[in-house]
Motif scaffolding. Sequence first.
Motif, PDB file in Angstrom:
ATOM      1  N   ILE A   1       0.835  -1.205   0.000  1.00 14.83           N
ATOM      2  CA  ILE A   1       0.000   0.000   0.000  1.00 14.83           C
ATOM      3  C   ILE A   1       0.868   1.252   0.000  1.00 14.83           C
ATOM      4  O   ILE A   1       0.641   2.190  -0.779  1.00 14.83           O
ATOM      5  N   LEU A   2       1.865   1.293   0.861  1.00 12.70           N
ATOM      6  CA  LEU A   2       2.735   2.475   0.937  1.00 12.70           C
ATOM      7  C   LEU A   2       3.514   2.673  -0.359  1.00 12.70           C
ATOM      8  O   LEU A   2       3.707   3.804  -0.808  1.00 12.70           O
ATOM      9  N   ASP A   3       3.939   1.563  -0.975  1.00 16.55           N
ATOM     10  CA  ASP A   3       4.647   1.666  -2.260  1.00 16.55           C
ATOM     11  C   ASP A   3       3.728   2.206  -3.357  1.00 16.55           C
ATOM     12  O   ASP A   3       4.127   3.038  -4.165  1.00 16.55           O
ATOM     13  N   ALA A   4       2.469   1.720  -3.375  1.00 17.15           N
ATOM     14  CA  ALA A   4       1.501   2.207  -4.373  1.00 17.15           C
ATOM     15  C   ALA A   4       1.233   3.692  -4.174  1.00 17.15           C
ATOM     16  O   ALA A   4       1.182   4.470  -5.136  1.00 17.15           O
ATOM     17  N   ALA A   5       1.069   4.110  -2.919  1.00 21.45           N
ATOM     18  CA  ALA A   5       0.818   5.523  -2.625  1.00 21.45           C
ATOM     19  C   ALA A   5       2.000   6.385  -3.058  1.00 21.45           C
ATOM     20  O   ALA A   5       1.813   7.461  -3.640  1.00 21.45           O
ATOM     21  N   LEU A   6       3.192   5.905  -2.797  1.00 27.38           N
ATOM     22  CA  LEU A   6       4.393   6.649  -3.184  1.00 27.38           C
ATOM     23  C   LEU A   6       4.489   6.765  -4.700  1.00 27.38           C
ATOM     24  O   LEU A   6       4.758   7.843  -5.236  1.00 27.38           O
ATOM     25  N   GLU A   7       4.252   5.674  -5.400  1.00 32.93           N
ATOM     26  CA  GLU A   7       4.345   5.697  -6.859  1.00 32.93           C
ATOM     27  C   GLU A   7       3.289   6.614  -7.488  1.00 32.93           C
ATOM     28  O   GLU A   7       3.567   7.319  -8.450  1.00 32.93           O
ATOM     29  N   LEU A   8       2.097   6.628  -6.899  1.00 32.24           N
ATOM     30  CA  LEU A   8       1.035   7.481  -7.428  1.00 32.24           C
ATOM     31  C   LEU A   8       1.146   8.934  -6.968  1.00 32.24           C
ATOM     32  O   LEU A   8       0.469   9.809  -7.490  1.00 32.24           O
ATOM     33  N   GLY A   9       1.966   9.169  -5.947  1.00 26.95           N
ATOM     34  CA  GLY A   9       2.094  10.523  -5.416  1.00 26.95           C
ATOM     35  C   GLY A   9       0.956  10.902  -4.499  1.00 26.95           C
ATOM     36  O   GLY A   9       0.617  12.070  -4.360  1.00 26.95           O
ATOM     37  N   TRP A  10       0.343   9.897  -3.852  1.00 27.45           N
ATOM     38  CA  TRP A  10      -0.793  10.142  -2.967  1.00 27.45           C
ATOM     39  C   TRP A  10      -0.326  10.421  -1.551  1.00 27.45           C
ATOM     40  O   TRP A  10       0.649   9.846  -1.072  1.00 27.45           O
ATOM     41  N   SER A  11      -1.009  11.327  -0.889  1.00 28.90           N
ATOM     42  CA  SER A  11      -0.800  11.562   0.538  1.00 28.90           C
ATOM     43  C   SER A  11      -2.161  11.905   1.123  1.00 28.90           C
ATOM     44  O   SER A  11      -3.044  12.384   0.411  1.00 28.90           O
ATOM     45  N   PRO A  12      -2.350  11.646   2.413  1.00 33.51           N
ATOM     46  CA  PRO A  12      -3.644  11.957   3.021  1.00 33.51           C
ATOM     47  C   PRO A  12      -3.977  13.440   2.858  1.00 33.51           C
ATOM     48  O   PRO A  12      -3.107  14.298   2.913  1.00 33.51           O
ATOM     49  N   ASN A  13      -5.247  13.726   2.660  1.00 34.94           N
ATOM     50  CA  ASN A  13      -5.722  15.087   2.483  1.00 34.94           C
ATOM     51  C   ASN A  13      -6.101  15.645   3.859  1.00 34.94           C
ATOM     52  O   ASN A  13      -7.156  15.310   4.406  1.00 34.94           O
TER      53      ASN A  13
END
Length: 102
Positions: A46-58
């Motif tokens: 999950i953390l790798d996917a978030a990093l690759e997509l450039g996602w961070s909590p809003n």
Amino acid sequence: MSVSTERSGRRPTIKEVAAAAGVSTAAVSQAFNNKGRLSEATRRRILDAALELGWSPNAPAAALRNARTRSLALVVRRPTDVLGSDPHFSELITGIEGELAP
């Protein structure tokens, strides 16, 4: 995983992170909040996917949902005191920031 959201100029969503990692949105939330019973492998995916997509909590969205802003307001009667005429205020503000910093 697709990084098309980065190129389009919009923020990736939690749903896109979940899809990229092959998990539910609840699992993404649990991974970022260190809650739930996720395996370390799932959490890492999950953390790798978030990093690759450039996602961070809003943060503003979380504040609305939880009714907590995690902000502090400091009200000063005379703004000129903060702007340098009284060194006490700058020391006070620096001390408050130091105590509240994560």
